[in-house]
Design a protein around this motif. Structure first.
Motif, PDB file in Angstrom:
ATOM      1  N   ALA A  91      67.815  18.530 -46.927  1.00 46.39           N
ATOM      2  CA  ALA A  91      68.564  18.977 -45.756  1.00 46.39           C
ATOM      3  C   ALA A  91      69.749  19.842 -46.181  1.00 46.39           C
ATOM      4  N   SER A  92      70.193  20.700 -45.279  1.00 44.36           N
ATOM      5  CA  SER A  92      71.443  21.424 -45.500  1.00 44.36           C
ATOM      6  C   SER A  92      72.609  20.473 -45.251  1.00 44.36           C
ATOM      7  N   TYR A  93      73.733  20.751 -45.920  1.00 46.55           N
ATOM      8  CA  TYR A  93      74.876  19.840 -45.887  1.00 46.55           C
ATOM      9  C   TYR A  93      76.141  20.592 -45.485  1.00 46.55           C
ATOM     10  N   PHE A  94      76.955  19.962 -44.625  1.00 49.45           N
ATOM     11  CA  PHE A  94      78.201  20.569 -44.153  1.00 49.45           C
ATOM     12  C   PHE A  94      79.255  19.465 -44.012  1.00 49.45           C
ATOM     13  N   ASP A  95      80.506  19.790 -44.316  1.00 45.77           N
ATOM     14  CA  ASP A  95      81.581  18.826 -44.081  1.00 45.77           C
ATOM     15  C   ASP A  95      82.872  19.557 -43.740  1.00 45.77           C
ATOM     16  N   VAL A  96      83.928  18.776 -43.468  1.00 48.51           N
ATOM     17  CA  VAL A  96      85.231  19.347 -43.107  1.00 48.51           C
ATOM     18  C   VAL A  96      86.314  18.867 -44.067  1.00 48.51           C
ATOM     19  N   THR A  97      85.911  18.484 -45.290  1.00 49.45           N
ATOM     20  CA  THR A  97      86.873  17.925 -46.228  1.00 49.45           C
ATOM     21  C   THR A  97      87.920  18.954 -46.653  1.00 49.45           C
ATOM     22  N   GLU A  98      89.110  18.464 -46.953  1.00 55.25           N
ATOM     23  CA  GLU A  98      90.165  19.303 -47.513  1.00 55.25           C
ATOM     24  C   GLU A  98      90.359  19.000 -49.005  1.00 55.25           C
ATOM     25  N   ASP A  99      89.627  18.025 -49.513  1.00 48.16           N
ATOM     26  CA  ASP A  99      89.858  17.567 -50.880  1.00 48.16           C
ATOM     27  C   ASP A  99      89.196  18.491 -51.904  1.00 48.16           C
ATOM     28  N   VAL A 100      89.991  18.991 -52.831  1.00 51.33           N
ATOM     29  CA  VAL A 100      89.527  19.983 -53.804  1.00 51.33           C
ATOM     30  C   VAL A 100      88.522  19.379 -54.780  1.00 51.33           C
ATOM     31  N   GLU A 101      88.817  18.199 -55.338  1.00 54.80           N
ATOM     32  CA  GLU A 101      87.916  17.595 -56.322  1.00 54.80           C
ATOM     33  C   GLU A 101      86.575  17.212 -55.703  1.00 54.80           C
ATOM     34  N   THR A 102      86.599  16.739 -54.469  1.00 55.18           N
ATOM     35  CA  THR A 102      85.348  16.421 -53.775  1.00 55.18           C
ATOM     36  C   THR A 102      84.491  17.668 -53.623  1.00 55.18           C
ATOM     37  N   THR A 103      85.106  18.766 -53.264  1.00 57.18           N
ATOM     38  CA  THR A 103      84.371  20.017 -53.084  1.00 57.18           C
ATOM     39  C   THR A 103      83.768  20.502 -54.403  1.00 57.18           C
ATOM     40  N   ARG A 104      84.494  20.352 -55.481  1.00 59.69           N
ATOM     41  CA  ARG A 104      83.965  20.747 -56.786  1.00 59.69           C
ATOM     42  C   ARG A 104      82.743  19.900 -57.158  1.00 59.69           C
ATOM     43  N   ALA A 105      82.798  18.611 -56.853  1.00 59.20           N
ATOM     44  CA  ALA A 105      81.666  17.739 -57.148  1.00 59.20           C
ATOM     45  C   ALA A 105      80.448  18.108 -56.304  1.00 59.20           C
ATOM     46  N   ILE A 106      80.676  18.449 -55.044  1.00 60.19           N
ATOM     47  CA  ILE A 106      79.580  18.834 -54.152  1.00 60.19           C
ATOM     48  C   ILE A 106      78.964  20.160 -54.606  1.00 60.19           C
ATOM     49  N   ARG A 107      79.775  21.029 -55.134  1.00 54.52           N
ATOM     50  CA  ARG A 107      79.248  22.294 -55.654  1.00 54.52           C
ATOM     51  C   ARG A 107      78.252  22.033 -56.787  1.00 54.52           C
ATOM     52  N   GLU A 108      78.546  21.069 -57.640  1.00 52.33           N
ATOM     53  CA  GLU A 108      77.623  20.729 -58.717  1.00 52.33           C
ATOM     54  C   GLU A 108      76.337  20.109 -58.163  1.00 52.33           C
ATOM     55  N   ILE A 109      76.484  19.235 -57.176  1.00 53.98           N
ATOM     56  CA  ILE A 109      75.319  18.588 -56.574  1.00 53.98           C
ATOM     57  C   ILE A 109      74.402  19.610 -55.928  1.00 53.98           C
ATOM     58  N   SER A 110      74.962  20.681 -55.402  1.00 53.87           N
ATOM     59  CA  SER A 110      74.190  21.672 -54.639  1.00 53.87           C
ATOM     60  C   SER A 110      73.276  22.536 -55.502  1.00 53.87           C
ATOM     61  N   LYS A 111      73.453  22.505 -56.818  1.00 55.80           N
ATOM     62  CA  LYS A 111      72.645  23.361 -57.691  1.00 55.80           C
ATOM     63  C   LYS A 111      71.166  22.992 -57.579  1.00 55.80           C
ATOM     64  N   GLY A 112      70.358  23.973 -57.241  1.00 55.32           N
ATOM     65  CA  GLY A 112      68.928  23.752 -57.094  1.00 55.32           C
ATOM     66  C   GLY A 112      68.511  23.131 -55.779  1.00 55.32           C
ATOM     67  N   ALA A 113      69.435  22.959 -54.856  1.00 53.59           N
ATOM     68  CA  ALA A 113      69.118  22.331 -53.575  1.00 53.59           C
ATOM     69  C   ALA A 113      68.239  23.245 -52.719  1.00 53.59           C
ATOM     70  N   LYS A 114      67.406  22.636 -51.902  1.00 51.45           N
ATOM     71  CA  LYS A 114      66.547  23.403 -51.001  1.00 51.45           C
ATOM     72  C   LYS A 114      67.315  23.935 -49.801  1.00 51.45           C
ATOM     73  N   GLY A 115      68.345  23.208 -49.396  1.00 51.11           N
ATOM     74  CA  GLY A 115      69.137  23.618 -48.249  1.00 51.11           C
ATOM     75  C   GLY A 115      70.447  24.262 -48.658  1.00 51.11           C
ATOM     76  N   ALA A 116      71.198  24.717 -47.668  1.00 51.17           N
ATOM     77  CA  ALA A 116      72.526  25.283 -47.906  1.00 51.17           C
ATOM     78  C   ALA A 116      73.558  24.161 -47.954  1.00 51.17           C
ATOM     79  N   PHE A 117      74.537  24.285 -48.852  1.00 53.08           N
ATOM     80  CA  PHE A 117      75.620  23.317 -48.954  1.00 53.08           C
ATOM     81  C   PHE A 117      76.934  24.046 -48.685  1.00 53.08           C
TER      82      PHE A 117
END
Length: 360
Positions: A91-117
């Motif tokens: 699935a594609s993933y979307f959030d409204v977080t303001e946290d910088v470290e969380t966003t960096r971790a999600i960027r790593e998770i998104s590598k190779g994903a079928k959906g948009a992150f």
């Protein structure tokens, strides 16, 4: 009809469900661990309600199966696990977080994903970055890019001149964490609550100061391309001074849970709020030094059968608009997508983005 899973039945998750349901194009499932919050949302008739603990990844995977998109309106510290589930579900993933470290971790998770992150696609970070990047593109060379956003009570009555309008966890997070900026062409971190300034819009005086997370991924995108870039939160004059007493002099910054408890028991919530958005760019164009800015004031409005606050409308509109653009093909791509890749014109033309159009 696209299937969307909204996680978190709080202030934002509820209106997101209603907004998507009202469009007529989305089948919404709204999930939360708190059954009472789901009961509050039940009269809206906007979603299938499911009680689930998002920290139970195995159960969440079952609920997520078959959905085209997962929208997290949960506290930032839950989003890494949710992003993993979205990736595994395709699935594609979307959030409204303001946290910088969380966003960096999600960027790593998104590598190779079928959906948009697409993390950080609410108001700030989110829409303010889209507006600021649009200003940046109008210049041959940009000297400074300033982003200012505030969610304020229309009629403040306490000395902080503030009411709770959104996540207390997110509010305290932005007051305590280091802030990203660009200074003299180099990326730096600056302290929260510093960089104090005052300015006036339409005769109303405001103050602004550094807070964390609002700049989104702009520092990544514009590193080496601007001389200076910063984000500051907008408040009424006097707020910052009291914050510094609480956070620094009384050391509540070292006890965020106590600070949260005090805020939630002492600062009333309000739906009579106004969102102040100000982005400003100074740079060179055709050999001349020029300045352009983007200004909006957004108030609450009625969506479906009830009225919603300005912070609910703007945060949910930012989230829904970007998701809608991805699922309808206006915004193409897989894996990590920065909200700055969205054009302002496309965003404002979107059926959800229209809530950021100037008020008549």
């Amino acid at each position: 009809m696209k299937k969307v899973l909204v996680l978190g039945a709080g202030k934002i998750g509820r209106i997101v469900s209603v907004m998507l349901h009202e469009s007529g194009d989305y089948a919404v499932t709204l999930a939360d661990a708190n059954g009472q919050m789901l009961e509050v949302c039940a009269p809206d008739g906007a979603a299938t309600l499911v009680k689930v603990d998002v920290t139970d990844e195995a159960t969440l995977r079952e609920v997520a199966s078959g959905h085209d998109a997962i929208l997290s309106t949960c506290p930032f510290y839950l989003n890494v696990a949710i992003a993993r589930v979205a990736r595994d579900a395709g699935a594609s993933y979307f959030d409204v977080t303001e946290d910088v470290e969380t966003t960096r971790a999600i960027r790593e998770i998104s590598k190779g994903a079928k959906g948009a992150f697409v993390p950080q696609c609410g108001l700030a970070p989110g829409f303010i970055s889209i507006a600021a990047h649009d200003l940046f593109k109008r210049f041959d060379k940009v000297r400074s890019l300033r982003l200012r956003v505030g969610a304020l009570p229309q009629n403040p009555t306490n000395r902080l001149k503030y009411n709770l309008t959104w996540s207390t966890d997110g509010l305290i997070n932005e007051y305590l964490n280091p802030c990203e900026a660009i200074h003299k062409g180099k990326r730096i971190e600056v302290l929260p609550l510093e960089g104090y300034e005052r300015f006036t819009i339409d005769g109303t005086e405001y103050e602004a100061f550094n807070t964390s997370g609002g700049v989104g991924a702009l520092c990544d995108m514009l590193d080496g391309k601007v001389d200076s870039l910063d984000y500051k939160t907008v408040r009424y004059p006097g707020h910052q001074e009291i914050l510094k007493i609480l956070i620094e002099d009384l050391a509540l910054g070292q006890r965020p849970e106590l600070m949260k408890d005090i805020f939630e028991k002492s600062l009333p919530m309000t739906s009579q709020d106004v969102i102040v958005i100000f982005a400003d760019a100074i740079g060179e164009r055709d050999g001349y030094l020029c300045e352009e800015n983007f200004i909006r004031k957004v108030h609450g409005t009625k969506i479906g059968p009830r009225d919603w606050s300005a912070i609910q409308v703007t945060t949910s509109a930012g989230l829904c608009a970007v998701m809608d653009m991805v699922l309808t093909g206006t915004l193409a791509g897989k894996g990590y997508i920065q909200q700055e890749q969205v054009t302002l014109a496309d965003f404002l033309a979107n059926r959800f983005g229209r809530y950021f159009q100037p008020e008549s």
